[in-house]
Scaffold this active site. Structure first.
Site, PDB file in Angstrom:
ATOM      1  CB  SER A   1      -0.853  -0.005   1.272  1.00 44.43           C
ATOM      2  OG  SER A   1      -1.498   1.249   1.453  1.00 44.43           O
TER       3      SER A   1
ATOM      4  CE1 TYR B   1      -4.747  -2.070   4.703  1.00 44.48           C
ATOM      5  CE2 TYR B   1      -3.492  -0.052   4.393  1.00 44.48           C
ATOM      6  CZ  TYR B   1      -4.203  -1.120   3.866  1.00 44.48           C
ATOM      7  OH  TYR B   1      -4.340  -1.243   2.504  1.00 44.48           O
TER       8      TYR B   1
HETATM    9  N1  LIG Z   1      -8.560  -0.358  -2.232  1.00 47.32           N
HETATM   10  C1  LIG Z   1      -7.500   0.407  -2.033  1.00 47.32           C
HETATM   11  O1  LIG Z   1      -7.522   1.632  -2.242  1.00 47.32           O
HETATM   12  C2  LIG Z   1      -6.217  -0.217  -1.548  1.00 47.32           C
HETATM   13  C3  LIG Z   1      -5.102   0.626  -1.379  1.00 47.32           C
HETATM   14  C4  LIG Z   1      -3.903   0.076  -0.958  1.00 47.32           C
HETATM   15  C5  LIG Z   1      -3.818  -1.281  -0.699  1.00 47.32           C
HETATM   16  N2  LIG Z   1      -4.919  -2.060  -0.851  1.00 47.32           N
HETATM   17  C6  LIG Z   1      -4.760  -3.484  -0.572  1.00 47.32           C
HETATM   18  O2  LIG Z   1      -5.252  -4.233  -1.649  1.00 47.32           O
HETATM   19  C7  LIG Z   1      -5.726  -5.490  -1.182  1.00 47.32           C
HETATM   20  C8  LIG Z   1      -7.134  -5.702  -1.699  1.00 47.32           C
HETATM   21  O3  LIG Z   1      -7.951  -4.635  -1.219  1.00 47.32           O
HETATM   22  P1  LIG Z   1      -9.397  -4.340  -1.812  1.00 47.32           P
HETATM   23  O4  LIG Z   1      -9.581  -2.877  -1.734  1.00 47.32           O
HETATM   24  O5  LIG Z   1      -9.580  -5.066  -3.087  1.00 47.32           O
HETATM   25  O6  LIG Z   1     -10.286  -5.006  -0.639  1.00 47.32           O
HETATM   26  P2  LIG Z   1     -11.742  -5.688  -0.682  1.00 47.32           P
HETATM   27  O7  LIG Z   1     -12.546  -5.141  -1.786  1.00 47.32           O
HETATM   28  O8  LIG Z   1     -12.243  -5.582   0.710  1.00 47.32           O
HETATM   29  O9  LIG Z   1     -11.399  -7.218  -1.019  1.00 47.32           O
HETATM   30  C9  LIG Z   1     -10.665  -7.988  -0.094  1.00 47.32           C
HETATM   31  C10 LIG Z   1     -10.558  -9.390  -0.601  1.00 47.32           C
HETATM   32  O10 LIG Z   1      -9.819 -10.146   0.362  1.00 47.32           O
HETATM   33  C11 LIG Z   1     -10.588 -11.278   0.757  1.00 47.32           C
HETATM   34  N3  LIG Z   1     -10.251 -11.589   2.132  1.00 47.32           N
HETATM   35  C12 LIG Z   1     -10.421 -10.810   3.234  1.00 47.32           C
HETATM   36  N4  LIG Z   1      -9.989 -11.457   4.321  1.00 47.32           N
HETATM   37  C13 LIG Z   1      -9.537 -12.663   3.909  1.00 47.32           C
HETATM   38  C14 LIG Z   1      -8.978 -13.788   4.570  1.00 47.32           C
HETATM   39  N5  LIG Z   1      -8.779 -13.785   5.889  1.00 47.32           N
HETATM   40  N6  LIG Z   1      -8.635 -14.867   3.827  1.00 47.32           N
HETATM   41  C15 LIG Z   1      -8.821 -14.877   2.487  1.00 47.32           C
HETATM   42  N7  LIG Z   1      -9.352 -13.840   1.806  1.00 47.32           N
HETATM   43  C16 LIG Z   1      -9.707 -12.757   2.520  1.00 47.32           C
HETATM   44  C17 LIG Z   1     -12.030 -10.877   0.520  1.00 47.32           C
HETATM   45  O11 LIG Z   1     -12.874 -11.986   0.309  1.00 47.32           O
HETATM   46  P3  LIG Z   1     -13.737 -12.658   1.500  1.00 47.32           P
HETATM   47  O12 LIG Z   1     -14.188 -11.532   2.394  1.00 47.32           O
HETATM   48  O13 LIG Z   1     -14.854 -13.354   0.790  1.00 47.32           O
HETATM   49  O14 LIG Z   1     -12.801 -13.608   2.180  1.00 47.32           O
HETATM   50  C18 LIG Z   1     -11.890 -10.081  -0.781  1.00 47.32           C
HETATM   51  O15 LIG Z   1     -11.810 -10.955  -1.881  1.00 47.32           O
HETATM   52  C19 LIG Z   1      -5.619  -5.437   0.342  1.00 47.32           C
HETATM   53  O16 LIG Z   1      -4.421  -6.060   0.763  1.00 47.32           O
HETATM   54  C20 LIG Z   1      -5.553  -3.954   0.626  1.00 47.32           C
HETATM   55  O17 LIG Z   1      -4.904  -3.670   1.820  1.00 47.32           O
HETATM   56  C21 LIG Z   1      -6.111  -1.564  -1.253  1.00 47.32           C
END
Ligand SMILES: NC(=O)c1ccc[n+]([C@@H]2O[C@H](COP(=O)([O-])OP(=O)(O)OC[C@H]3O[C@@H](n4cnc5c(N)ncnc54)[C@H](OP(=O)(O)O)[C@@H]3O)[C@@H](O)[C@H]2O)c1
Length: 255
Positions: free
Chosen positions: A146, A159
């Site tokens: 991130s 985080y």
């Molecule tokens: N969105 C942003 O702006 C942003 C920015 C920087 C970094 N990130 C990083 O990008 C990654 C994805 O974020 P996102 O925004 O796409 O989040 P999201 O929309 O909340 O999706 C999270 C995904 O992770 C899965 N997940 C959550 N807990 C889990 C567990 N314990 N075991 C297996 N799967 C799990 C969820 O599926 P289930 O709930 O069905 O398990 C879902 O598929 C994360 O690491 C986040 O920190 C995101």
């Protein structure tokens, strides 16, 4: 002749947290470049629906449900994927969660949950995947870090700590696995419109602050993460190792 630089034909890629958001977008991009992708998440039905959508687009997608916080289940899942397909070329450690509270309201259980899902799980999965990759003499591991791997904001203590640690883990793995043919890199997304950011997307002031703070003057669409994953997974990224690749519209480059 078209360039093969970004081709993933014949490669098998496992993406954790791929039922939606950035994980699904990276899996789609990898599959569009020829990979057979395996989507991970906790809920088998949600995963099956996501994989079915990719297959309907003509892509090669399967599933492997496990909770990344259950390290034994993660290792078993990775071994099962490698056994099912006879190889594991790419691991994207992407599953992550957020927890936002003022410092006095944090409980140790909150801290431990975030660190377990966002950092410890990546160590366990990388270790398991590396066994297969080192045996094959090649592999790619991509962490979803991130901009919080290098910056910080109030209220998201675990985080920031976990994502900073993940950038450190990327470097130590790159140092140890590089000589064995495995490249390890970290993508640092900026602000993307995903479910994780629902709460802050509902705050017009914060939405505008991100737009003002980001040189491209907008939030990112999840599909805009795909190119970085394909680059780091393919021959195009063959000499890229231990790198933090910001996909943030320029946010970390400016004050
Ligand atoms: N969105 C942003 O702006 C942003 C920015 C920087 C970094 N990130 C990083 O990008 C990654 C994805 O974020 P996102 O925004 O796409 O989040 P999201 O929309 O909340 O999706 C999270 C995904 O992770 C899965 N997940 C959550 N807990 C889990 C567990 N314990 N075991 C297996 N799967 C799990 C969820 O599926 P289930 O709930 O069905 O398990 C879902 O598929 C994360 O690491 C986040 O920190 C995101």
């Amino acid at each position: 002749m078209a360039s093969r630089l970004f081709s993933l034909d014949g490669r098998v890629a496992l993406v954790s947290g791929a039922s939606r958001g950035l994980g699904l977008a990276m899996a789609r991009a990898l599959a569009e470049h020829g990979a057979r992708v395996v989507l991970n998440g906790r809920d088998a039905a949600t995963l099956d629906a996501a994989a079915a959508r990719l297959r309907a687009e003509g892509l090669d997608a399967g599933t492997c449900a496990f909770d990344v916080a259950d390290h034994d289940a993660s290792v078993a899942g990775i071994d099962a994927v490698a056994a099912r397909h006879g190889r594991l070329d790419v691991l994207v450690c992407n599953a992550g969660i957020q927890h936002r509270r003022p410092l006095p309201e944090w409980r140790m259980a909150d801290w431990e949950r975030v660190v377990s899902v966002n950092l410890s799980s990546c160590f366990a999965m990388a270790q398991a995947a590396a066994r297969h990759m080192v045996a094959a003499g090649r592999g790619r591991i991509v962490m979803t870090g991130s901009i919080m791997s290098v910056l910080a904001r109030p209220t998201v203590h675990a985080y920031v700590a976990a994502k900073s640690g993940l950038w450190g883990l990327t470097r130590s793995l790159a140092a140890e696995l590089g000589p064995q043919g495995v490249n390890v890199n970290c993508i640092a997304p900026g602000f993307f419109r995903t479910e994780m950011n629902e709460a802050i997307l509902a705050n017009p002031e914060f939405v505008a602050w991100v737009e003002g703070r980001t040189p491209l003057k907008r939030w990112a669409d999840p599909a805009e993460i795909g190119g970085a994953a394909v680059f780091l997974a393919s021959d195009a990224g063959s000499y890229v190792n231990g790198h933090l690749l910001a996909v943030d519209g320029g946010l970390v480059s400016v004050v």
